[in-house]
Design a protein around this motif. Sequence first.
Motif, PDB file in Angstrom:
ATOM      1  N   LEU A 169      -7.723  -3.771   3.201  1.00  0.00           N
ATOM      2  CA  LEU A 169      -6.706  -3.937   2.160  1.00  0.00           C
ATOM      3  C   LEU A 169      -5.846  -5.182   2.365  1.00  0.00           C
ATOM      4  O   LEU A 169      -4.820  -5.338   1.704  1.00  0.00           O
ATOM      5  CB  LEU A 169      -5.827  -2.679   2.084  1.00  0.00           C
ATOM      6  N   HIS A 185      -1.557  -1.241  -4.162  1.00  0.00           N
ATOM      7  CA  HIS A 185      -2.585  -0.202  -4.203  1.00  0.00           C
ATOM      8  C   HIS A 185      -1.924   1.137  -3.868  1.00  0.00           C
ATOM      9  O   HIS A 185      -1.050   1.203  -2.991  1.00  0.00           O
ATOM     10  CB  HIS A 185      -3.712  -0.485  -3.215  1.00  0.00           C
ATOM     11  N   PHE A 216      -4.200   0.768  -8.812  1.00  0.00           N
ATOM     12  CA  PHE A 216      -3.952  -0.629  -8.474  1.00  0.00           C
ATOM     13  C   PHE A 216      -3.027  -1.235  -9.516  1.00  0.00           C
ATOM     14  O   PHE A 216      -3.024  -0.835 -10.680  1.00  0.00           O
ATOM     15  CB  PHE A 216      -5.261  -1.431  -8.395  1.00  0.00           C
ATOM     16  N   VAL A 226       0.872  -1.167   0.000  1.00  0.00           N
ATOM     17  CA  VAL A 226       0.000   0.000   0.000  1.00  0.00           C
ATOM     18  C   VAL A 226       0.912   1.221   0.000  1.00  0.00           C
ATOM     19  O   VAL A 226       1.705   1.415   0.924  1.00  0.00           O
ATOM     20  CB  VAL A 226      -0.931   0.018   1.223  1.00  0.00           C
TER      21      VAL A 226
END
Length: 557
Positions: free
Chosen positions: A112, A239, A254, A92
């Motif tokens: 996530l 992401h 993404f 992330v």
Amino acid sequence: MNPQDILQKFGPREAMDYDVVVVGGGPAGLATAIRVKQLRPDASVVVLDKGSEPGAHILSGAVMDPRAITELLPDWKQRGAPLHQQVTGDDVLFLSATGGRRVPDWLVPRNLHNDGCYVVQLGHVVKWLAQHAESLGVEIFPGFAAAEVLFDTQGAVRGVATGHQGLGKDGEPTDSFQLGMELLGRYTVFAEGARGHLGRQLIERFKLADGKDPQSFALGLKELWEIDPDRARPGLVVHTAGWPMTNESFGGGFLYHLSDNKVTLGLVVGLDYKNPWLSPFEEFQRWKTHPAVRAHLDGSKRIGYGARAINNGTPQALPKLVFPGGALVGCDAGFLNAARIKGSHAAIKSGMLCAEAIAAALTDGRSHDELSAFPEAFEQSWLKQELDQQRNFKLWFKKGPRIGQVMTGVEQWLLPKMGITNPPWTLHNTWPDHASMLPAERCTQIVYPKPDGKLSFDRLSSVFVSNTNHAEDQPAHLTLKDAEVPVNVNLVRYAGPESRYCPAGVYEFVSNGEGTERLQINAQNCLHCKTCDIKDPTQNIVWVAPEGGGGPNYTGM
């Protein structure tokens, strides 16, 4: 010639009777059909799909939670379902214009985490589901677009009619004209995806959204790349948040590593953005130039492109799911879990719940009534529980990226550690996406860099790799309520946003040679994304079904 005149001259239409008619051959529609046949093998079930073949119009990221497909087909692994690449890691990233930082694993919020999930090409999964449905006796008609909802004398849905084939641009029958046909069912299930054009009509007719929040949408843009084997990291899920989104828009990127040296990547942009100069397509091309993204792509080749509007996934906006004679499932209703960036498992589960209600009704000898057992089962399901846990996610980001990031941390990281699975508060959306656009004179004009043809591209070359095609001599499926509005209102007040929010170059303002401009609609480029139907600030554009078989032909997207 108007539709009624066509029917008077060439009708009546041929009619075919079924127990269940399903409109849309995606995960929700196919799960509905499969589950009905599992419970009632003697039931007659048909699936209509406007794509040229099952999966042709399917576009998704996609990281797939296998929970629902495991419930539907517990032996999917043994049957060879194309869920090949399990997630091996989550990154992330928060991006600035030139750099970025990775969130430590221990700080990643629960929405996530992708443990146990699979990176898939959803078009392949859908094609496999269609084959299984056919093995159970489901009839699948690809290349047939449902163009009209049919009602009985009591006002209940009794089926759908497919569009006529072989009409010219003027609406007149050509030498190849074929009358559409009627598919009549005891129950009709609508699984068209986000902003389904028949689903939208049903929501209005039966007032299914009364008392609900306005539905909110985003545009997802996606590419498929073949990458250098040295850069391949099968199962890695990335992401991104932050750049290139500003404080007045929300979205994120993404990038998923598939097997076979392929990467699927894209940008999701909320369609409530305010600045009419913003172009989601150009933002996507800019996003790929960020060092953190291009590190995966340098020296690689783009092989696919597509775009599709998606729901923002708040249960507060879910319409009533049933009406006399039918139901809405999947993204036609809005079951996407936007916080998890996943919709296929929700689509499959919603289709299963609907199918179970239909099977019970068929057993009882009922037809054309309201399937109240479907919403009742949803209320008791794990899907309802999951959506409730994430119900505020997109609504926090509508208040700004910083608030969204902080409150996602609170609701999806801090509260679960305190044993609180559901946030004790509920946010609400108060206006539709199209109402958020500001006049162009109040906004900063955005100048986008020219594409380099290696990492960033223009719209037309992108449409080419989407394999999009429509018969040129057919009525335009992008219709205007008032032909004067695009120039007299949208161009004057909003600087013609149609030319920027469309990800396929469908809308173009061209000179009349007299100092004035007109809107040119290049309908043959249309990706069926539905963005224009959603974002047009005057709600003057209405998307209707083109001839079946037209549109994109996504290969493994």
